[in-house]
Design an enzyme around this catalytic site. Structure first.
Site, PDB file in Angstrom:
ATOM      1  N   SER A  86      40.959  39.636  43.906  1.00 26.53           N
ATOM      2  CA  SER A  86      39.546  39.960  43.751  1.00 26.53           C
ATOM      3  C   SER A  86      39.303  41.460  43.911  1.00 26.53           C
ATOM      4  O   SER A  86      39.969  42.263  43.261  1.00 26.53           O
ATOM      5  CB  SER A  86      38.729  39.121  44.743  1.00 26.53           C
ATOM      6  OG  SER A  86      37.376  39.076  44.369  1.00 26.53           O
ATOM      7  N   ASP A 116      38.447  33.553  40.062  1.00 28.13           N
ATOM      8  CA  ASP A 116      38.799  34.354  41.235  1.00 28.13           C
ATOM      9  C   ASP A 116      40.024  33.804  41.964  1.00 28.13           C
ATOM     10  O   ASP A 116      40.088  32.621  42.300  1.00 28.13           O
ATOM     11  CB  ASP A 116      37.597  34.374  42.178  1.00 28.13           C
ATOM     12  CG  ASP A 116      37.692  35.458  43.248  1.00 28.13           C
ATOM     13  OD1 ASP A 116      38.802  35.915  43.528  1.00 28.13           O
ATOM     14  OD2 ASP A 116      36.645  35.836  43.785  1.00 28.13           O
TER      15      ASP A 116
END
Length: 601
Positions: A353, A467
């Site tokens: 991320s 993600d």
């Protein structure tokens, strides 16, 4: 029938005599002197040529062996009938003792990965010794149990440090000997290293090679370009192989490797080294990796790159892993500043991320000021998540984030980064973690930050990626697989990410919303809920991954909301102050020795 191993004079192995060899084996070192002396008298010494089988799975245990020089590989058969490597037995280690004590048949096939000198203690001699020294049997059994437990607890992905390395040039233009000379100079800063090439070693005997390897921690062999007798000898001696090539040359296979056809069953450590003139040739890594896919690769431009390669070879490289955490991820910038000031050399980097984005900037070799300026421009000067859309797939369209990432990273490919780099995402189609070491950098960063419900997933080959924090918010385990020596893990999502002082969760009437604003009540919002919900799945595994870090940094960031992009400077300062204090107390260096008590045999 298997060829009989050649008998060897133990005095030739070590001028101090066979006692010195046996006493340096960790498994035997704690035994009583009388038992050791009796054991020395019953050990037979032999040489096993590279590629020769020591024993097969399913055979009755006939002896205990220990490696004086060289290395062995342990293999099991797969369901498809192929051999699969399950481990290496290096100099100073023993093999076969568990079956000898248990009386069970051999569980694996053991093959000499290179010319190997062995000590053999027969089952009859072992049993006689144990009957006459029962205390020794108890102690030896305890040591074996301890070693078994230690091997089971060993971190996944750790690799034995090679003591012999063959450099295989792709062409005469590669300048293999010159490159090897520079590499040797860097390796000599870590341990005793020797360079051997055709003219020096072609006419030497096996005794000369064994003596050379016993006297040095690392020996570098430079192969011929063609599949010559010398090349065959080098590859047979090697624990690891470096495939050398000019990055700007037309990719072609290494013809010297054709001599290995009779040893195709042996899985040797092999890595690609690309030589660049001044800067990295874009696209070169992809072209060469198409010939040798799945190999680790190294870009070499300057002496600094050679030094990093030397650290990787000897298990002295340091890897850095940055977690996800939204705006708290800005603390990673402060940590990087503290690491730089402490003199810590980062040799590989990866993340999830926001951690992946900052790690990518570091891997691009942006200096600290440039890295800070680019992150500020993309995440503070503009809100990357405010391009709201009709929420059929996500709250934001994702075009803004994609545009920001493309602006900062352009069309750079991951495999063209100067520093080894990876990022992770979650493959929603398969439900598995996806590790990205090749491909468009901006695209896989976009996947790594695609918070489910907040940003649309990235679609690639019909599969959906979101993600990486959904499954793995601190991918230290992925870094461990690369074989680095020490790992620094930075977890910025360790604290409670958000709370509320509101007592109900139902949607309130407008007049109550106005009261909350006037009273500064902290009410949660949909972005926070989606963000945190997407990370909950990985939270249970994060503690185990933290344990894989040699140094774990967890800056105190509980006062910074994960969506508070304006806390940029506060987060950087918090990360810097915390990391600087930790590094002052516990500096990290990958002090993995090239040799140890076992490896000096």
């Amino acid at each position: 029938m298997r060829p009989e191993p050649a008998q060897v004079d133990s005095e030739r192995l070590d001028p101090r005599g066979p006692e010195a060899l046996v006493r340096l084996v960790p498994l035997f070192a704690a035994l009583e002197p009388a038992l050791l002396d009796a054991m020395v008298a019953r050990i037979h010494w032999m040489t096993l040529p590279g590629g020769t089988t020591l024993f097969e799975a399913g055979e009755e245990p006939d002896a205990l062996y220990f490696v004086a020089s060289g290395s062995l590989g342990a293999f099991v058969m797969t369901g498809s009938g192929h051999r699969r490597s399950i481990g290496r037995i290096a100099a100073g280690e023993t093999v076969g003792e568990m079956a000898l004590i248990s009386g069970k048949k051999r569980s694996a096939t053991v093959i000499a990965l290179r010319d190997t000198e062995l000590g053999r203690l027969s089952r009859e001699a072992f049993e006689q010794l144990m009957l006459s020294h029962p205390a020794g049997l108890l102690r030896l059994t305890q040591l074996m149990v301890q070693r078994l437990e230690s091997s089971q607890q060993q971190t996944r992905g750790s690799r034995a440090v090679p003591r012999t390395i063959a450099i295989v040039p792709n062409s005469l233009a590669d300048g293999a000997t010159e490159f090897a000379s520079v590499l040797v100079r860097e390796l000599q800063k870590i341990g005793r290293t020797e360079l051997v090439w055709n003219r020096r070693g072609a006419d030497q005997t096996s005794d000369w090679f064994h003596a050379l390897e016993r006297e040095h921690e690392v020996v570098i062999y430079v192969c011929d370009v063609e599949p010559s007798t010398w090349t065959k000898l080098c590859l047979r001696q090697a624990d690891a192989v470096l495939l050398l090539a000019r990055a700007d040359a037309a990719p072609s296979d290494w013809c010297a490797l054709n001599v290995q056809t009779e040893r195709a069953m042996i899985a040797q450590r092999m890595e690609l080294v690309l030589l660049h003139t001044r800067k990295i040739v874009r696209g070169a890594a992809a072209r060469w990796l198409n010939i040798k896919p799945k190999l680790a690769h190294h870009h070499v431009r300057t002496i600094h790159d050679v030094a990093r390669l030397a650290r990787f070879i000897t298990g002295n490289a340091v890897g850095l892993v940055l977690s996800g955490g939204g705006a708290r991820g800005f603390a990673h910038l402060g940590v990087l500043k503290a690491l730089r000031e402490s003199g810590t050399q980062i040799d590989a980097i990866g993340g999830t991320s926001i951690g992946a984005v900052i790690a990518a900037g570091f891997a691009c070799e942006w200096d600290f000021d440039e890295l800070v300026a680019r992150v500020r421009r993309s995440f503070v000067d503009t809100n990357p998540l405010n391009d709201y859309t009709l929420p059929l797939v996500a709250l934001a369209s994702g075009r803004k984030v994609s545009g920001l990432l493309r602006r900062e990273f352009g069309d750079v490919a991951i495999e063209d980064l100067a520093l080894p780099f990876f990022c992770v995402s979650t493959n929603l189609s398969s439900g598995q973690l996806a590790v990205h070491r090749r491909g468009e950098l901006w695209r896989w960063l976009r996947a790594s930050v695609a918070i489910p419900g907040v940003l649309p997933p990235v679609v690639h080959n019909g599969e959906l990626f979101v993600d990486g924090a959904t499954i793995n918010n601190l991918p230290v385990d992925i870094m461990r697989d690369t074989g680095v020596g020490k790992i620094i893990g930075v977890d910025v999502a360790a604290d409670r990410t958000f709370t509320t002082d509101c007592e109900d969760s139902d949607a309130p009437p407008l007049w109550r919303v106005m009261r909350w604003f006037r009273g500064r009540k902290h009410r949660i919002n949909i972005l926070q809920i989606l963000w945190r919900a997407g990370m909950v799945n990985s939270a249970a595994n994060t503690a185990a991954r933290r344990e894989l870090s040699d140094l774990l940094l967890q800056p105190p960031l509980e006062q910074i909301d994960m969506l508070n992009w304006r806390a940029f400077d506060r987060a950087i300062e918090a990360g810097y102050a915390y990391a600087a204090a930790r590094l002052a107390l516990a500096p990290i260096s990958a002090s993995v020795p090239v040799s140890n008590a076992a490896a000096v045999l």
